[in-house]
Enzyme design. Structure first.
Site, PDB file in Angstrom:
ATOM      1  N   SER A 240      42.005  39.517  52.273  1.00 29.35           N
ATOM      2  CA  SER A 240      41.168  39.696  51.485  1.00 29.35           C
ATOM      3  C   SER A 240      39.618  39.530  52.942  1.00 29.35           C
ATOM      4  O   SER A 240      39.829  39.265  53.849  1.00 29.35           O
ATOM      5  CB  SER A 240      40.272  38.471  50.302  1.00 29.35           C
ATOM      6  N   LYS A 241      38.582  39.536  52.368  1.00 31.32           N
ATOM      7  CA  LYS A 241      37.763  39.361  53.960  1.00 31.32           C
ATOM      8  C   LYS A 241      37.744  37.837  54.596  1.00 31.32           C
ATOM      9  O   LYS A 241      37.253  37.638  55.275  1.00 31.32           O
ATOM     10  CB  LYS A 241      35.843  38.998  52.550  1.00 31.32           C
ATOM     11  N   ARG A 242      37.314  36.966  53.977  1.00 35.60           N
ATOM     12  CA  ARG A 242      38.093  35.835  54.075  1.00 35.60           C
ATOM     13  C   ARG A 242      39.724  35.424  55.406  1.00 35.60           C
ATOM     14  O   ARG A 242      38.777  34.702  55.595  1.00 35.60           O
ATOM     15  CB  ARG A 242      38.126  34.838  53.154  1.00 35.60           C
ATOM     16  N   HIS A 243      40.154  36.456  54.974  1.00 40.34           N
ATOM     17  CA  HIS A 243      40.800  36.887  56.095  1.00 40.34           C
ATOM     18  C   HIS A 243      41.087  37.138  57.370  1.00 40.34           C
ATOM     19  O   HIS A 243      42.157  37.200  57.879  1.00 40.34           O
ATOM     20  CB  HIS A 243      42.441  36.889  55.312  1.00 40.34           C
ATOM     21  N   GLY A 244      40.230  38.387  56.884  1.00 40.82           N
ATOM     22  CA  GLY A 244      40.311  39.223  57.974  1.00 40.82           C
ATOM     23  C   GLY A 244      40.067  40.612  57.332  1.00 40.82           C
ATOM     24  O   GLY A 244      40.811  41.128  58.571  1.00 40.82           O
TER      25      GLY A 244
END
Ligand code: GLU
Length: 476
Positions: A240-244
């Site tokens: 996800s975005k949070r992960h990169g």
């Protein structure tokens, strides 16, 4: 056989990190075998495809150093050819008009939902006489897919994957408005472009079965397929975005070098013994499909940072200064009144300081920050750590300005001698003086060697910065 691979992004968003990896794998495979990588922009979804996304994809690939052979192919421009193939299949009895109405399809969907299985078109127009066609329904064209037996994909990564044909329904080739579906367009384009190897994310694995049926209906060779596991976050969940899961351009603005990102991406899902660092040529020489793992790779920012640090240390000093300059608009250049370009004087200072600076920084953003002392406007703004060091050691600097004032031949050695003497005189260790001094002069807790920093700043600037910070210093 010349290897022909392709990268086929849909321009509905930027080039995300997974797309970058798919492009890299296709590029490497083509280079490894002296073949070609083609680029096809799959812009058939007119509503969601944008010019901005196309530009971002081309920019992202170029920045990553991945080039393609020949002109970019735009899928939408080939719609007439896609239609032609659908009609050929129709003429050969390999496809048929389906007049099922929206309502009928909705009912099929509802039944499927109740029975807890995916929608499967029931083939109601497969063998029906077209004379029964309702006048007011515009038909779609469906593939007359084999009803029995198996469809097999011999995948280079996933191995042999088998579908029972009874589980695959007759897919739509051409919509009622005459536009091709993704499934048809991809097959026709890959065939016409002479693609020999389809390397893409394993979210397309089921599509591979359906596409195989289209190839077989046309009597075309099916290209070799390699479906690579998707990238997951460090916690194992889908990226996800949070992960990169960001666009490639986001990594550029975070201050990563393209060669570092490329090296990071090649190791996401592919391995070559336990080698971590690959030059471009080494990647090309070693890349193969057999060594792509079957389980999802995990995205790890720390690893990317380490690689980037490595590549920055290896990089030519002037190249790093150019890279910083390119990023200025994104790196807070305005905040520091740096403008869009370094002045020639600052450029020289940056190049001179670079061997020391690049030892510590993990990204270009950190690198520019660590060079703050070279472009800072007085009075300096100390970061939190530096402010702490100065608060703690301010008393130990009392009188140092006066001693430095007496230095006539200002260089690293002469200032070092004065500071050592000062430390000795007040009974402090060198570090106890050097740390607050560094904080006052650079605004940071770490910097290249302090005496080199002072030499670069010059006598006047050094003394002025000291005066700024020591104005209220209590007497020692
Ligand atoms: N356009 C598709 C996508 O971006 C890829 C199609 C393919 O590689 O076959 O997911």
């Amino acid at each position: 056989m010349t290897v022909v691979t392709r990268f086929a992004p849909s321009p509905t968003g930027f080039l995300h990190i997974g797309g970058g990896r798919t492009a890299l794998f296709n590029w490497l495979y083509a280079k490894r075998h002296g073949g070609k990588m083609l680029l096809r922009i799959e812009d058939t979804d007119r509503e969601r495809s944008t010019e901005a996304a196309i530009a971002a994809i081309l920019d992202g690939l170029t920045w990553l150093g991945l080039d393609w052979d020949g002109d970019v192919v735009y899928q939408f421009s080939r719609a007439a050819r896609h239609r032609e193939v659908a009609e050929t299949l129709l003429a050969q009895g390999r496809a048929y008009y389906c007049y099922a109405t929206q309502q009928e399809l909705e009912e099929m969907r509802e039944t499927a939902r109740k029975e807890g299985r995916p929608l499967r078109y029931d083939g109601r127009w497969r063998d029906r006489d077209p004379s029964e066609a309702p006048k007011d329904v515009k038909p779609v064209i469906r593939l007359k897919a084999p009803a029995e037996g198996e469809t097999v994909v011999e995948d280079e990564v996933q191995g042999r994957v088998v579908w029972q044909n009874k589980d695959l329904d007759d897919l739509v080739l051409l919509r009622s408005d005459g536009t091709p579906t993704y499934m048809l367009a991809v097959v026709v384009d890959d065939h016409d472009m002479g693609v020999t190897h389809v390397i893409r994310g394993d979210d397309h694995l089921t599509n591979a079965a359906r596409q195989t049926q289209i190839y077989q209906a046309m009597g075309w060779d099916v290209p070799k397929m390699a479906h690579i596991p998707l990238i997951h976050g460090p916690d194992g969940a889908k990226l996800s975005k949070r992960h990169g899961a960001l666009g490639v351009e986001a990594y550029r603005s975070m201050g990563y070098l393209p060669e570092a990102l490329r090296n990071y991406l090649v190791r996401l899902g592919w391995s070559h013994g336990d080698q971590e660092i690959f030059s471009t040529q080494e990647m090309i020489d070693a890349f193969d499909l057999e060594s792509i793992g079957r389980s999802p790779a995990r995205f790890d920012f720390a690893k990317l940072e380490n690689l980037n640090g490595y590549y920055m240390r290896q990089a030519d000093d002037e190249r790093l200064v150019n890279a910083l300059e390119d990023l200025l608009p994104e790196l807070g250049g305005d905040e520091h009144h740096l403008g869009r370009k370094f002045t020639p004087a600052l450029r020289d200072k940056l190049i001179a300081a670079m061997p020391g600076l690049k030892e510590r920084a993990k990204t270009l953003v950190e690198l520019l920050d660590s060079a703050y002392y070279l472009y800072a406007q007085r009075p300096l703004r100390l970061d939190e750590k530096a402010a702490g060091l100065l608060a703690d050691g301010r008393a130990r600097l009392a009188g140092i300005t006066e001693k430095l004032q007496t230095v006539s031949d200002w260089n690293a050695q002469s200032v070092e001698a004065v500071i050592r003497e000062h430390a000795e005189a007040i009974g402090a260790k060198l570090g106890q003086v050097a740390q607050p001094l560094r904080a006052a002069l650079t605004g940071r807790a770490t910097s290249p060697g302090l005496f080199d920093v002072m030499a670069v700043l010059g006598k006047d600037e050094t003394l002025l910065r000291l005066q700024d910070q020591l104005k209220d210093a209590p007497a020692a």
